[in-house]
Scaffold this motif. Structure first.
Motif, PDB file in Angstrom:
ATOM      1  N   MET A   1       0.851  -1.201   0.452  1.00  0.00           N
ATOM      2  CA  MET A   1      -0.152   0.080   0.025  1.00  0.00           C
ATOM      3  C   MET A   1       0.813   0.798   0.073  1.00  0.00           C
ATOM      4  O   MET A   1       0.392   2.294  -0.590  1.00  0.00           O
ATOM      5  CB  MET A   1      -0.682  -0.106   1.392  1.00  0.00           C
ATOM      6  N   THR A   2       2.191   1.150   1.396  1.00  0.00           N
ATOM      7  CA  THR A   2       2.961   1.897   0.512  1.00  0.00           C
ATOM      8  C   THR A   2       3.211   2.485  -0.255  1.00  0.00           C
ATOM      9  O   THR A   2       3.748   4.071  -1.177  1.00  0.00           O
ATOM     10  CB  THR A   2       4.021   2.397   1.514  1.00  0.00           C
ATOM     11  N   LEU A   3       3.356   1.525  -1.334  1.00  0.00           N
ATOM     12  CA  LEU A   3       4.493   1.804  -2.776  1.00  0.00           C
ATOM     13  C   LEU A   3       3.245   2.189  -3.875  1.00  0.00           C
ATOM     14  O   LEU A   3       3.490   2.932  -4.469  1.00  0.00           O
ATOM     15  CB  LEU A   3       4.792  -0.061  -3.388  1.00  0.00           C
ATOM     16  N   ALA A   4       1.551   2.062  -3.224  1.00  0.00           N
ATOM     17  CA  ALA A   4       0.812   2.223  -4.432  1.00  0.00           C
ATOM     18  C   ALA A   4       0.336   3.223  -3.604  1.00  0.00           C
ATOM     19  O   ALA A   4      -0.161   4.171  -4.936  1.00  0.00           O
ATOM     20  CB  ALA A   4      -0.692   1.753  -4.128  1.00  0.00           C
ATOM     21  N   ALA A   5       0.998   4.177  -3.143  1.00  0.00           N
ATOM     22  CA  ALA A   5       0.647   5.714  -2.655  1.00  0.00           C
ATOM     23  C   ALA A   5       2.034   6.254  -3.663  1.00  0.00           C
ATOM     24  O   ALA A   5       1.716   7.340  -3.009  1.00  0.00           O
ATOM     25  CB  ALA A   5       0.124   5.304  -1.159  1.00  0.00           C
ATOM     26  N   ASP A   6       2.770   6.270  -3.802  1.00  0.00           N
ATOM     27  CA  ASP A   6       3.310   6.835  -4.786  1.00  0.00           C
ATOM     28  C   ASP A   6       4.417   6.893  -5.846  1.00  0.00           C
ATOM     29  O   ASP A   6       3.789   6.379  -6.356  1.00  0.00           O
ATOM     30  CB  ASP A   6       5.519   5.852  -3.932  1.00  0.00           C
ATOM     31  N   PRO A   7       3.233   8.672  -6.128  1.00  0.00           N
ATOM     32  CA  PRO A   7       3.395   8.625  -8.043  1.00  0.00           C
ATOM     33  C   PRO A   7       5.062   8.344  -8.006  1.00  0.00           C
ATOM     34  O   PRO A   7       4.900   8.097  -9.147  1.00  0.00           O
ATOM     35  CB  PRO A   7       3.289  10.203  -7.653  1.00  0.00           C
ATOM     36  N   ALA A   8       5.799   8.329  -7.723  1.00  0.00           N
ATOM     37  CA  ALA A   8       7.147   8.231  -7.968  1.00  0.00           C
ATOM     38  C   ALA A   8       6.797   6.640  -8.302  1.00  0.00           C
ATOM     39  O   ALA A   8       8.206   6.338  -9.325  1.00  0.00           O
ATOM     40  CB  ALA A   8       8.557   8.084  -7.619  1.00  0.00           C
ATOM     41  N   VAL A   9       6.881   5.871  -7.689  1.00  0.00           N
ATOM     42  CA  VAL A   9       6.928   3.897  -7.922  1.00  0.00           C
ATOM     43  C   VAL A   9       5.461   3.997  -9.221  1.00  0.00           C
ATOM     44  O   VAL A   9       6.136   2.937  -9.531  1.00  0.00           O
ATOM     45  CB  VAL A   9       5.159   3.836  -6.854  1.00  0.00           C
ATOM     46  N   VAL A  11       4.926   6.550 -11.558  1.00  0.00           N
ATOM     47  CA  VAL A  11       5.940   6.861 -12.872  1.00  0.00           C
ATOM     48  C   VAL A  11       7.505   5.225 -13.245  1.00  0.00           C
ATOM     49  O   VAL A  11       7.048   5.339 -14.138  1.00  0.00           O
ATOM     50  CB  VAL A  11       6.590   7.942 -12.587  1.00  0.00           C
ATOM     51  N   ALA A  12       7.820   4.955 -12.151  1.00  0.00           N
ATOM     52  CA  ALA A  12       8.896   4.101 -12.762  1.00  0.00           C
ATOM     53  C   ALA A  12       8.170   2.832 -12.923  1.00  0.00           C
ATOM     54  O   ALA A  12       8.587   2.281 -13.985  1.00  0.00           O
ATOM     55  CB  ALA A  12       9.360   3.795 -11.378  1.00  0.00           C
ATOM     56  N   LEU A  13       6.947   1.945 -12.959  1.00  0.00           N
ATOM     57  CA  LEU A  13       6.308   1.110 -13.271  1.00  0.00           C
ATOM     58  C   LEU A  13       6.055   1.115 -14.792  1.00  0.00           C
ATOM     59  O   LEU A  13       6.448   0.362 -15.155  1.00  0.00           O
ATOM     60  CB  LEU A  13       5.047   1.137 -12.455  1.00  0.00           C
ATOM     61  N   GLY A  14       5.281   2.559 -14.847  1.00  0.00           N
ATOM     62  CA  GLY A  14       5.150   2.548 -16.633  1.00  0.00           C
ATOM     63  C   GLY A  14       6.745   3.133 -17.195  1.00  0.00           C
ATOM     64  O   GLY A  14       5.975   2.026 -18.469  1.00  0.00           O
ATOM     65  N   ALA A  15       7.108   2.910 -16.771  1.00  0.00           N
ATOM     66  CA  ALA A  15       8.675   3.441 -17.217  1.00  0.00           C
ATOM     67  C   ALA A  15       8.973   2.243 -17.837  1.00  0.00           C
ATOM     68  O   ALA A  15       9.696   1.902 -18.789  1.00  0.00           O
ATOM     69  CB  ALA A  15       9.631   3.954 -16.802  1.00  0.00           C
ATOM     70  N   LEU A  16       8.943   1.438 -17.092  1.00  0.00           N
ATOM     71  CA  LEU A  16       9.704  -0.698 -16.722  1.00  0.00           C
ATOM     72  C   LEU A  16       8.962  -0.807 -17.424  1.00  0.00           C
ATOM     73  O   LEU A  16       9.256  -1.458 -18.510  1.00  0.00           O
ATOM     74  CB  LEU A  16       9.671  -0.998 -15.253  1.00  0.00           C
ATOM     75  N   GLY A 152      17.811  -0.840 -12.388  1.00  0.00           N
ATOM     76  CA  GLY A 152      19.030   0.254 -12.910  1.00  0.00           C
ATOM     77  C   GLY A 152      18.060   1.553 -12.329  1.00  0.00           C
ATOM     78  O   GLY A 152      17.710   3.398 -12.678  1.00  0.00           O
ATOM     79  N   MET A 153      16.883   0.687 -12.766  1.00  0.00           N
ATOM     80  CA  MET A 153      15.690   1.508 -12.538  1.00  0.00           C
ATOM     81  C   MET A 153      14.358   2.326 -11.767  1.00  0.00           C
ATOM     82  O   MET A 153      13.488   3.336 -11.390  1.00  0.00           O
ATOM     83  CB  MET A 153      14.352   1.654 -14.212  1.00  0.00           C
ATOM     84  N   THR A 154      14.558   0.985 -10.565  1.00  0.00           N
ATOM     85  CA  THR A 154      14.063   1.120  -9.139  1.00  0.00           C
ATOM     86  C   THR A 154      14.389   0.204  -8.412  1.00  0.00           C
ATOM     87  O   THR A 154      15.580  -1.024  -8.713  1.00  0.00           O
ATOM     88  CB  THR A 154      12.530   0.907 -10.149  1.00  0.00           C
ATOM     89  N   GLU A 155      14.226   0.412  -7.174  1.00  0.00           N
ATOM     90  CA  GLU A 155      14.468  -0.624  -6.532  1.00  0.00           C
ATOM     91  C   GLU A 155      13.773  -1.290  -5.768  1.00  0.00           C
ATOM     92  O   GLU A 155      14.038  -2.283  -5.048  1.00  0.00           O
ATOM     93  CB  GLU A 155      15.991   0.340  -5.090  1.00  0.00           C
ATOM     94  N   HIS A 156      12.454  -0.924  -6.301  1.00  0.00           N
ATOM     95  CA  HIS A 156      11.491  -2.340  -5.494  1.00  0.00           C
ATOM     96  C   HIS A 156      11.427  -3.166  -6.826  1.00  0.00           C
ATOM     97  O   HIS A 156      10.993  -3.341  -7.964  1.00  0.00           O
ATOM     98  CB  HIS A 156      10.273  -0.811  -5.629  1.00  0.00           C
ATOM     99  N   ILE A 157      11.080  -4.478  -5.947  1.00  0.00           N
ATOM    100  CA  ILE A 157      10.898  -5.838  -6.654  1.00  0.00           C
ATOM    101  C   ILE A 157       9.466  -6.173  -7.175  1.00  0.00           C
ATOM    102  O   ILE A 157       9.190  -6.454  -8.163  1.00  0.00           O
ATOM    103  CB  ILE A 157      11.416  -7.045  -6.078  1.00  0.00           C
ATOM    104  N   PRO A 158       8.435  -5.233  -5.953  1.00  0.00           N
ATOM    105  CA  PRO A 158       6.976  -5.617  -7.176  1.00  0.00           C
ATOM    106  C   PRO A 158       6.937  -4.559  -8.335  1.00  0.00           C
ATOM    107  O   PRO A 158       6.656  -5.169  -8.557  1.00  0.00           O
ATOM    108  CB  PRO A 158       6.725  -5.515  -5.800  1.00  0.00           C
ATOM    109  N   VAL A 159       7.862  -3.669  -8.122  1.00  0.00           N
ATOM    110  CA  VAL A 159       7.161  -3.501  -9.583  1.00  0.00           C
ATOM    111  C   VAL A 159       7.922  -4.089 -10.220  1.00  0.00           C
ATOM    112  O   VAL A 159       7.573  -3.678 -11.796  1.00  0.00           O
ATOM    113  CB  VAL A 159       8.114  -2.152  -9.056  1.00  0.00           C
ATOM    114  N   MET A 160       9.235  -4.278 -10.079  1.00  0.00           N
ATOM    115  CA  MET A 160      10.039  -4.822 -11.324  1.00  0.00           C
ATOM    116  C   MET A 160       8.897  -6.273 -11.900  1.00  0.00           C
ATOM    117  O   MET A 160       8.689  -6.676 -12.865  1.00  0.00           O
ATOM    118  CB  MET A 160      11.289  -5.849 -10.824  1.00  0.00           C
ATOM    119  N   VAL A 161       8.754  -6.957 -10.149  1.00  0.00           N
ATOM    120  CA  VAL A 161       8.057  -8.613 -11.342  1.00  0.00           C
ATOM    121  C   VAL A 161       6.224  -8.107 -11.706  1.00  0.00           C
ATOM    122  O   VAL A 161       6.283  -8.143 -13.304  1.00  0.00           O
ATOM    123  CB  VAL A 161       7.022  -8.246  -9.665  1.00  0.00           C
ATOM    124  N   ILE A 162       5.626  -7.308 -11.601  1.00  0.00           N
ATOM    125  CA  ILE A 162       4.331  -6.374 -12.315  1.00  0.00           C
ATOM    126  C   ILE A 162       4.970  -5.654 -13.768  1.00  0.00           C
ATOM    127  O   ILE A 162       4.314  -6.223 -14.729  1.00  0.00           O
ATOM    128  CB  ILE A 162       3.561  -4.893 -11.801  1.00  0.00           C
TER     129      ILE A 162
END
Length: 243
Positions: A1-9, A11-16, A152-162
């Motif tokens: 939920m913390t990640l989902a509330a972060d706009p930067a996350v 943006v990183a997800l869309g770019a990834l 190199g684009m994000t440090e969040h593993i859930p973002v990478m997995v999605i």
């Protein structure tokens, strides 16, 4: 939920996701060309297995992301140039891609390539296994490059997995239509093989430390595809005029 509330996350997800889809085009072209050599009833299954292996490899590599990051550490030097395991994998994968694309181009150019390799069921079975093995090799190369770029684009593993799951889902949806389109248009096959040659050369260059912006590569591919599309429209118009 913390990640989902972060706009930067987000943006990183869309770019990834965009990056993973673009990188997946290379992999998908290779899979389409290889599976189109199989008998008709095995092609779709071969593509599904190849793309499924890509997903398993990427998720498996994400689970060992700490080890993957270490692949960029130098392991030896030649004439003052340091090479890491990532460099070695990219060079080996690039050489394999160049060799395979060159072999396929020769196969297309030379019509007298010997007897049909699908005459018997045993040959077809061996060929299916060989195709899956070659797809697995390139899946490994593309997956390692993709994961290192993602780190190199994000440090969040859930973002990478999605991002990986969405990109592979897009590949799965596009696999059959792309393969049928390539199979029905012989000139597209040669263009795709040319793309694979360029991608192989790019991997080799990156393995030796030459930074080649991906945007230039994909811009060249898009321009070539646009020209080929215009050629196809021209040929279609000529056939209609002749009729």
């Amino acid at each position: 939920m913390t990640l989902a509330a972060d706009p930067a996350v987000w943006v990183a997800l869309g770019a990834l996701i965009a990056m993973e889809v673009v990188l997946g085009i290379d992999n998908l072209i290779f899979i389409s060309i290889l599976t189109n050599k199989l008998p008709e009833h095995q092609r779709s299954r071969g593509r599904r297995i190849g793309i499924g292996l890509a997903l398993i490899l990427r998720l498996g590599l994400l689970s060992t992301v700490a080890f993957i990051v270490q692949l960029t550490a130098p392991v030896f030097s030649v004439f003052g140039k340091a090479f890491s395991w990532r460099d070695i994998i990219l060079i080996a994968g690039g050489l394999f891609l160049v060799w395979k694309a060159t072999k396929e181009i020769h196969h297309k150019v030379d019509p007298d390539h010997g007897p049909d390799m699908f005459d018997g069921s045993a040959a077809a079975a061996v060929t299916f296994g060989g195709v899956i093995f070659q797809i697995l090799l390139l899946d490994l190369v593309f997956s390692i490059d993709s994961i290192i770029t993602a780190v190199g684009m994000t440090e969040h593993i859930p973002v990478m997995v999605i991002a990986v799951v969405v990109a592979v889902a897009v590949m799965l949806l596009a696999a059959d239509p792309l393969a049928r389109f390539i199979d029905k248009n012989p000139t597209i096959v040669m263009l795709a093989l040319g793309f694979l040659l360029m991608i192989g050369g790019t991997l080799i260059g990156e393995g030796f430390g030459a930074h080649i912006p991906k945007g230039y590569i994909y811009a060249a591919m898009a321009f070539s595809a646009l020209i080929e599309g215009l050629n196809m429209m021209s040929r279609r118009a000529s056939r209609k005029q002749g009729q």
